[in-house]
Design a protein around this motif. Structure first.
Motif, short mmCIF file in Angstrom:
data_model
loop_
_atom_site.label_atom_id
_atom_site.label_comp_id
_atom_site.label_asym_id
_atom_site.label_seq_id
_atom_site.Cartn_x
_atom_site.Cartn_y
_atom_site.Cartn_z
N ASP A 194 1.56 -2.43 0.60
CA ASP A 194 0.12 -2.01 -0.02
C ASP A 194 -0.83 -2.85 0.77
O ASP A 194 -0.89 -3.94 0.71
CB ASP A 194 0.35 -2.63 -1.25
N PRO A 195 -1.61 -2.06 1.55
CA PRO A 195 -2.34 -2.72 2.57
C PRO A 195 -3.76 -3.51 1.88
O PRO A 195 -4.16 -4.61 2.35
CB PRO A 195 -3.24 -1.47 3.28
N SER A 196 -3.95 -3.18 0.48
CA SER A 196 -5.00 -3.91 -0.16
C SER A 196 -4.29 -5.29 -0.66
O SER A 196 -5.18 -6.00 -0.98
CB SER A 196 -5.24 -3.19 -1.44
N ARG B 85 -3.36 -5.83 -3.59
CA ARG B 85 -3.52 -5.83 -4.93
C ARG B 85 -2.41 -5.85 -5.83
O ARG B 85 -2.45 -6.43 -6.88
CB ARG B 85 -4.74 -4.52 -5.17
N THR C 284 -13.87 8.87 -3.22
CA THR C 284 -12.79 8.09 -3.44
C THR C 284 -11.56 8.73 -3.90
O THR C 284 -10.67 7.74 -4.15
CB THR C 284 -13.58 7.04 -4.56
#
Length: 404
Positions: free
Chosen positions: A64-66, A68, A314
């Motif tokens: 998960d690059p974010s 989050r 998005t």
């Protein structure tokens, strides 16, 4: 009803209590996404249940690059060895609750009430027990059922389903995929695509006493948004040829301004503003062409008044559809008709489905689940326990039909 169907239903009825208990345990885990909490805890319960049911589970961490999501992962299980593959696919994240009480499951009048019961923890339980029944009752031959449970469907599933595809964990030669999303006993053989935009409008701030020196981004935003609303009305008039629920609109659905905002203070000319556009497009539409059209509408409207705008995509998710006369659809229709005692109904899901990830690889894909779409995401979300067992029976018997 065939003898095979009766055997499956008896097997499931004998396990009705443990199915209800597993669903209660899953609902009690707050796996809201966003923000993506509790995913690891939910995955551990699923891993444990799959192990007990003989589904040979493994938990696959996904990047998960974010940063989050909390313990993002996919839980994968298998019944059978070698041969062709049938995929059961679902998700264990849920939309944010209206009340924290929704994470305390309530069992009454043959229903389980709580967040995620319909969308789609009830469906997950159905798939697990359907797979287990197919294996234990010897319904499948040399083929395999592979169960995929992902953690981020509610926010686009790029990490979960996207990882499965990108890592080569989905075999393009698979016979079919089925997901127990809340179709209410209808077969969803098609689903809309999704296109979401964020439109940014730039102006120039100025004190209210010198408002004439500013450029009001809010006013410019209203002009552009009105043009997009006209476009939305046009798109709503373009109808799909796929059958749909009679109460669902057949045109493309766009929401303008689901999120919006502007300015820094009540007494300052707003120097920036934004609004979102979120669309659900019928399978007949070309998403790339629609993105170009929608962007052109925004830019042309801005040019009319000299506004400065930018458009950011998005979300872009393709639609999916499988013909009713495809052999995989015909087999599913026979199973549903046998259990229900009436012909199967095929409809297009008015939203998007994870069937798209499999359809992109040429795999026929369907939605068939126990929940109701109209209660999903709502404060009174529930699922009928009997419907969960019927759905499990359909999955088990479908596996038997596809993997004889």
């Amino acid at each position: 009803m065939t003898n095979r169907a009766a055997r499956v239903e008896t097997w499931l009825d004998e396990r009705a209590e443990e199915m209800a208990c597993l669903l209660g345990r899953l609902v009690a885990v707050d796996s809201e996404n966003p923000p993506g909490r509790g995913l690891g805890r939910c995955a551990r319960i699923l891993h444990e249940a799959m192990d007990r049911l003989g589904l040979s589970p493994e938990t696959i961490g996904v990047p998960d690059p974010s940063g989050r999501l909390e313990d993002p992962c996919v839980v994968r299980g298998t019944v059978g060895e070698g041969g062709p593959v049938l995929y059961f696919h679902g998700h264990f994240d849920v939309v944010p609750a209206q009340s924290r009480d929704q994470f305390t499951p309530v069992r009454r009048d043959g229903r389980i009430v709580g967040r995620g019961t319909a969308d789609m923890k009830g469906g997950v339980v159905a798939m697990l027990y359907g797979a287990a029944a197919a294996g234990e009752l010897g319904l499948i031959g040399t083929g395999r059922i592979v169960v995929h449970l992902v953690c981020d469907e509610e926010t686009g599933s790029v990490l979960g389903a996207g990882h499965l595809r990108d890592a080569g964990l989905v075999e393009p030669s698979a016979l079919a995929m089925i997901t127990a999303e809340p179709s209410g006993g209808v077969v969803w053989n098609a689903a809309r695509g999704a296109l979401s935009l964020r439109v940014e409008v730039r102006g120039r701030e100025a004190h209210v006493g010198q408002a004439d020196r500013g450029v009001n981004a809010f006013r410019h935003m209203l002009h552009v948004a009105r043009r997009v609303e006209r476009h939305a009305e046009e798109m709503a008039g373009r109808h799909t040829a796929f059958p749909m629920n009679a109460e669902d609109a057949r045109g493309n659905m766009l929401v303008v301004g689901g999120l919006s905002g502007s300015g820094s203070s009540f007494n300052v000319v707003p120097g920036s503003a934004f609004f979102t556009v979120d669309g659900r497009y019928n399978p007949e539409e070309d998403l790339d062409a629609e993105l170009r059209r929608l962007t052109r509408v925004v830019e042309d409207a801005a040019r009319e008044i000299g506004a400065e705008v930018s458009v950011r995509t998005t979300q872009s998710q393709p639609s999916a559809g499988t013909r009713r006369d495809h052999p995989a659809a015909v087999a599913l229709a026979r199973v549903v008709a046998d259990l229900h005692g009436a012909p199967a109904r095929f409809e297009m899901c008015p939203g998007i489905l994870e069937t798209r990830w499999y359809a992109q690889l040429g795999i026929p894909a369907f939605g068939y689940g126990p929940g109701l779409l109209e209660v999903s995401h709502g404060p009174g979300e529930y699922v009928d326990e009997a419907a969960v067992r019927r759905c499990a029976a359909v999955h088990a018997l479908y596996a038997g039909a596809m993997l004889p």
